[in-house]
Design a protein around this motif. Sequence first.
Motif, PDB file in Angstrom:
ATOM      1  N   UNK A  78       0.837  -1.207   0.000  1.00 32.76           N
ATOM      2  CA  UNK A  78       0.000   0.000   0.000  1.00 32.76           C
ATOM      3  C   UNK A  78       0.868   1.252   0.000  1.00 32.76           C
ATOM      4  N   UNK A  79       1.879   1.276   0.867  1.00 29.35           N
ATOM      5  CA  UNK A  79       2.739   2.459   0.961  1.00 29.35           C
ATOM      6  C   UNK A  79       3.481   2.719  -0.352  1.00 29.35           C
ATOM      7  N   UNK A  80       4.074   1.674  -0.923  1.00 27.99           N
ATOM      8  CA  UNK A  80       4.824   1.853  -2.172  1.00 27.99           C
ATOM      9  C   UNK A  80       3.896   2.243  -3.318  1.00 27.99           C
ATOM     10  N   UNK A  81       2.708   1.657  -3.345  1.00 28.12           N
ATOM     11  CA  UNK A  81       1.752   1.973  -4.407  1.00 28.12           C
ATOM     12  C   UNK A  81       1.318   3.426  -4.345  1.00 28.12           C
ATOM     13  N   UNK A  82       1.014   3.915  -3.143  1.00 29.70           N
ATOM     14  CA  UNK A  82       0.586   5.308  -3.011  1.00 29.70           C
ATOM     15  C   UNK A  82       1.714   6.273  -3.365  1.00 29.70           C
ATOM     16  N   UNK A  83       2.934   5.957  -2.950  1.00 30.98           N
ATOM     17  CA  UNK A  83       4.075   6.834  -3.236  1.00 30.98           C
ATOM     18  C   UNK A  83       4.297   6.973  -4.743  1.00 30.98           C
ATOM     19  N   UNK A  84       4.072   5.891  -5.490  1.00 29.71           N
ATOM     20  CA  UNK A  84       4.303   5.927  -6.932  1.00 29.71           C
ATOM     21  C   UNK A  84       3.074   6.356  -7.716  1.00 29.71           C
ATOM     22  N   UNK A  85       1.899   5.867  -7.323  1.00 32.19           N
ATOM     23  CA  UNK A  85       0.695   6.063  -8.137  1.00 32.19           C
ATOM     24  C   UNK A  85       0.102   7.454  -7.986  1.00 32.19           C
ATOM     25  N   UNK A  86       0.101   7.998  -6.772  1.00 29.78           N
ATOM     26  CA  UNK A  86      -0.534   9.306  -6.565  1.00 29.78           C
ATOM     27  C   UNK A  86       0.163  10.424  -7.353  1.00 29.78           C
ATOM     28  N   UNK A  87       1.481  10.586  -7.274  1.00 28.04           N
ATOM     29  CA  UNK A  87       2.115  11.628  -8.097  1.00 28.04           C
ATOM     30  C   UNK A  87       1.958  11.372  -9.592  1.00 28.04           C
ATOM     31  N   UNK A  88       2.022  10.088 -10.001  1.00 22.91           N
ATOM     32  CA  UNK A  88       1.866   9.784 -11.425  1.00 22.91           C
ATOM     33  C   UNK A  88       0.462  10.138 -11.899  1.00 22.91           C
ATOM     34  N   UNK A  89      -0.533   9.819 -11.099  1.00 22.97           N
ATOM     35  CA  UNK A  89      -1.906  10.170 -11.455  1.00 22.97           C
ATOM     36  C   UNK A  89      -2.109  11.668 -11.531  1.00 22.97           C
ATOM     37  N   UNK A  90      -1.498  12.402 -10.593  1.00 21.51           N
ATOM     38  CA  UNK A  90      -1.603  13.866 -10.616  1.00 21.51           C
ATOM     39  C   UNK A  90      -0.950  14.438 -11.868  1.00 21.51           C
ATOM     40  N   UNK A  91       0.204  13.886 -12.232  1.00 22.88           N
ATOM     41  CA  UNK A  91       0.893  14.372 -13.420  1.00 22.88           C
ATOM     42  C   UNK A  91       0.055  14.149 -14.678  1.00 22.88           C
ATOM     43  N   UNK A  92      -0.511  12.954 -14.814  1.00 21.31           N
ATOM     44  CA  UNK A  92      -1.302  12.658 -16.000  1.00 21.31           C
ATOM     45  C   UNK A  92      -2.600  13.470 -16.031  1.00 21.31           C
ATOM     46  N   UNK A  93      -3.172  13.726 -14.864  1.00 18.59           N
ATOM     47  CA  UNK A  93      -4.468  14.402 -14.815  1.00 18.59           C
ATOM     48  C   UNK A  93      -4.355  15.911 -14.934  1.00 18.59           C
TER      49      UNK A  93
END
Length: 273
Positions: A78-93
Amino acid sequence: MKSRTSGRRHTLIGLLLTALMLFPVYWMLNVSLTPQQDMRKSPPDLIPLRPTFAGYRAVLDDQLPYLGTSLLIGLGTVALTLVLAAPAGYSLARLRPRGAGALGLVLLIAQMIPGIVMAMGFYGVFLDLGILNTWWGLIVADSTIAVPFGVMIFTAFMSGIPGELTAAARIDGAGTFRTFWSVVLPVSRNAVVTVSLFGFLWAWSDFVFANTLDGGGDWRPITLGIYHYIGNNNQEWNAIMATAVVASVPAAVLLVLAQRYVAAGVTAGAVKD
């Protein structure tokens, strides 16, 4: 009157379908309480007439280390997924980098790769690096399943955040990271809960990666701990089912607690104003 009758019929059909889908769960609980000598009884008892808790005592004696490892791997994923996915999602969005469409397609394709194919690839890499049979290696492997899903959820959710919020942050002097951390991420609670829940459940229920990458290690998850009761000449079915029941409790509790956040998170971006 006709509408009321139709509603009752639909309710009855829904209850029957629900009972049918939940019957395996009931049977798992039934077998976990059945004495070993009654396992091959024909026909089997629909309810445990002589219940025993020997299987659950075996879980407490043997399976707690495996449960602890699964909890560690789940939280780490969960921790690793949030660290990677949240900034990536923000960048794409919100930032719309060059190649965002192609990256979204790659993430979608990544979701389609069979787990056993990825496990074989990881095995070769982990063997060369000497990190087989490590709990943190499983965190990395499980995160490869959760991160693409998390990026897509965050992208869809953050695309629906009003632009006025980020514009106001920029006017106040906030940079890109500050806007993401202080403005976008707090209002993305539903997406955070959704991604966290699915990431944890994937790691908690993983068998393919665990059996391939950590089959002989000291830190094995509960999906491998069940094998403790399976041998060539002996299968302790009440202990096996008791372990399955205990392992199902955290997942069920999390689903009940987070269901309203998940419903909002997975439907984010489906409707545009």
